[in-house]
Enzyme design. Structure first.
Site, short mmCIF file in Angstrom:
data_model
loop_
_atom_site.label_atom_id
_atom_site.label_comp_id
_atom_site.label_asym_id
_atom_site.label_seq_id
_atom_site.Cartn_x
_atom_site.Cartn_y
_atom_site.Cartn_z
N THR A 43 -10.88 -2.27 -4.87
CA THR A 43 -10.81 -0.70 -4.67
C THR A 43 -11.42 -0.02 -6.00
OG1 THR A 43 -8.56 -0.91 -5.50
CG2 THR A 43 -8.68 -0.69 -3.01
N VAL A 65 -8.18 -11.83 -10.49
CA VAL A 65 -7.07 -12.28 -11.36
C VAL A 65 -6.01 -13.33 -10.66
CG1 VAL A 65 -6.48 -10.05 -12.76
CG2 VAL A 65 -5.26 -10.31 -10.27
N TYR A 151 2.99 -5.83 -0.48
CA TYR A 151 2.75 -4.91 -1.62
C TYR A 151 4.34 -4.96 -2.47
CZ TYR A 151 1.90 -0.85 -4.75
OH TYR A 151 1.74 -0.18 -5.83
N THR A 181 1.45 8.63 -8.71
CA THR A 181 0.41 9.17 -9.70
C THR A 181 -0.70 9.71 -8.91
OG1 THR A 181 1.80 8.02 -11.50
CG2 THR A 181 -0.44 9.04 -12.02
P1 NAD Z 1 -6.66 1.51 -7.80
O1 NAD Z 1 -6.61 0.71 -6.26
O2 NAD Z 1 -7.60 2.53 -8.05
O3 NAD Z 1 -6.82 0.49 -8.68
C1 NAD Z 1 -6.55 -0.80 -8.55
C2 NAD Z 1 -7.64 -1.84 -9.29
O4 NAD Z 1 -7.20 -3.13 -9.13
C3 NAD Z 1 -8.92 -1.56 -8.62
O5 NAD Z 1 -9.83 -1.44 -9.59
C4 NAD Z 1 -9.28 -2.92 -7.84
O6 NAD Z 1 -10.61 -3.32 -7.76
C5 NAD Z 1 -8.67 -4.01 -8.84
N1 NAD Z 1 -8.09 -5.17 -8.01
C6 NAD Z 1 -7.34 -5.27 -6.86
N2 NAD Z 1 -7.10 -6.61 -6.73
C7 NAD Z 1 -7.93 -7.45 -7.80
C8 NAD Z 1 -7.78 -8.66 -8.13
N3 NAD Z 1 -7.38 -9.65 -7.34
N4 NAD Z 1 -8.44 -9.23 -9.33
C9 NAD Z 1 -8.88 -8.18 -10.15
N5 NAD Z 1 -8.82 -6.62 -9.65
C10 NAD Z 1 -8.13 -6.34 -8.65
O7 NAD Z 1 -4.95 1.95 -7.84
P2 NAD Z 1 -4.25 2.54 -9.30
O8 NAD Z 1 -3.67 3.76 -8.34
O9 NAD Z 1 -5.14 2.72 -10.06
O10 NAD Z 1 -3.15 1.54 -9.32
C11 NAD Z 1 -3.37 0.48 -10.52
C12 NAD Z 1 -1.69 -0.18 -10.71
O11 NAD Z 1 -0.53 0.79 -10.96
C13 NAD Z 1 -1.57 -0.97 -9.17
O12 NAD Z 1 -1.12 -2.39 -9.86
C14 NAD Z 1 -0.58 -0.24 -8.73
O13 NAD Z 1 0.21 -0.93 -7.89
C15 NAD Z 1 0.15 0.44 -9.77
N6 NAD Z 1 0.83 1.75 -9.26
C16 NAD Z 1 0.09 2.82 -8.91
C17 NAD Z 1 0.58 4.05 -8.58
C18 NAD Z 1 -0.02 5.05 -8.33
O14 NAD Z 1 0.58 6.24 -7.62
N7 NAD Z 1 -1.30 5.61 -8.89
C19 NAD Z 1 2.13 3.99 -8.19
C20 NAD Z 1 2.79 2.63 -8.36
C21 NAD Z 1 2.33 1.62 -9.00
#
Ligand code: NAD
Ligand code: UDP
Ligand code: UDP
Length: 318
Positions: A43, A65, A151, A181
């Protein structure tokens, strides 16, 4: 790992090409650290980190990962995981693997090199909460077999692994429970509510309200969130969390739609669509722990954060 040559840290950020990760990397580089960004670009996009191309303190690794990773670092921020419901439900087995195998690999790496490791957990560990606002003591109300479970349960299991490595191996762990966020660099097709509403408002498409829009969320601007994650990493070694990070100001989804329409002066109409299964009805962080432990609280209010996000999307959609 002991710092051999100087006092800058070498920091690994998994999921660093994503929305939150790319902002976190900007902050860590601005503080003088070296950063390795590990991302499989599921993503995330190179566009989020293209401004770092040529920066000698920055390195990009295209890597998943769920496979082992051998690098030498002082700190690890484990953010790799799709976060938007449409993306994490696209391949739910891979989502669970990313959370669980990803956590095991990052914990194994932290154990080998003796680094600190921070997990990006989520308010989704509380599920559809029966306690409001949510404190870290609440164990949650999560459906283990629904469409959101890959999730929610993946993130819950990752927390379990963090605390078991802490108990078993005395790892220095930090667990952040991140609440909704938003901000610049969310993907226009991300699917989460803030980016959807802004893109719809700017393109004159109907604003898609799921259900009656009476469900609530509390929206935190990305700059506040990455400051919180950075501060959490720097807390005393004994401090593990879990710690809620988010903006306690709660809005209904309908109120959010109205704010977006007003700030974009859009002529978009509202359209009401079915509420997705297991959609949590309310969500608001109790941030008392973040405030008492590290003096953190959000500074950007919703209108200012939305205006900054709107100008990002205006440029992106041209
Ligand atoms: P996002 O989707 O923009 O970022 C997630 C990133 O992880 C992406 O760059 C994606 O390519 C990478 N990714 C996914 N699977 C992967 C894998 N197997 N190996 C390596 N990279 C992988 O989302 P975000 O909003 O930036 O979220 C970042 C983190 O924060 C996530 O773990 C998410 O669960 C957590 N989070 C975000 C929010 C929010 O509101 N933004 C809320 C709660 C938790
Ligand atoms: N691991 C990794 N990088 C390292 C060290 C370990 O990716 O630098 C992975 C390793 O492949 C293993 C996992 O982390 O699958 C857990 O490691 P740990 O040492 O805890 O367990 P074990 O190797 O005994 O299974
Ligand atoms: N939502 C909505 N319209 C959209 C996208 C989301 O009404 O186009 C709702 C969704 O049903 C949920 C809230 O907005 O109640 C937040 O959804 P999001 O996917 O951003 O995050 P999460 O449900 O994981 O908090």
């Amino acid at each position: 790992m002991p710092r051999v040559y100087d006092s800058r840290k070498r920091i690994l950020v998994t999921g660093g090409a994503g929305f939150l990760g790319s902002h976190l990397i900007d902050r860590l580089l601005a503080h003088g650290h070296e950063v390795i960004c590990c991302d499989n670009l599921f993503t995330g996009t190179k566009r989020n980190i293209e401004h770092l191309h040529g920066n000698p303190a920055f390195e990009f690794l295209r890597h998943d990962v769920t496979f082992p990773l051998y690098v030498e670092v002082d700190e690890i921020y484990n953010l790799a995981c799709p976060a938007s419901p449409i993306h994490y439900q696209h391949d739910p087995v891979q989502t669970t693997k990313t959370s669980v195998h990803g956590a095991i690999n990052m914990l194994g790496l932290a154990k080998r090199v003796g680094s600190k490791v921070l997990q990006a957990s989520t308010s989704e560990v509380y599920g559809d909460p029966a306690i409001h606002p949510q404190t870290e003591q609440y164990w949650g109300n999560v459906n283990p077999i629904g469409p959101r479970s890959c999730y929610d349960e993946g993130k819950r299991c990752a927390e379990t692994l963090f605390f078991d490595y802490w108990r078993q191996n005395r790892l220095r762990i930090k667990v952040a429970r991140i609440f909704n966020t938003y901000g610049p660099r969310m993907h226009p097709n991300d699917g989460r509510v803030v980016s959807n509403f802004i893109v719809q408002a700017l393109t004159g498409e109907p604003i898609t309200i799921f259900g009656e829009g009476q469900q609530t969320r509390s929206f935190c601007f990305v700059a506040d969130m990455v400051r919180g994650l950075h501060q959490l990493m720097d807390t005393a070694d004994e401090f593990t969390g879990p710690m809620n990070l988010g903006n306690p100001r709660e809005f209904t989804i309908l109120e959010l739609a109205e704010r977006v329409i007003s700030l974009t002066a859009s002529s978009s109409k509202l359209v009401f669509l079915p509420l997705p299964e297991d959609d949590p009805r309310q969500r608001q962080p109790d941030i008392g722990l973040a405030t008492s432990e590290m003096g953190w609280s959000p500074e950007v209010d919703l209108d200012d954060g939305l205006l900054s996000t709107i100008s990002y999307f205006k440029e992106r959609l041209q």
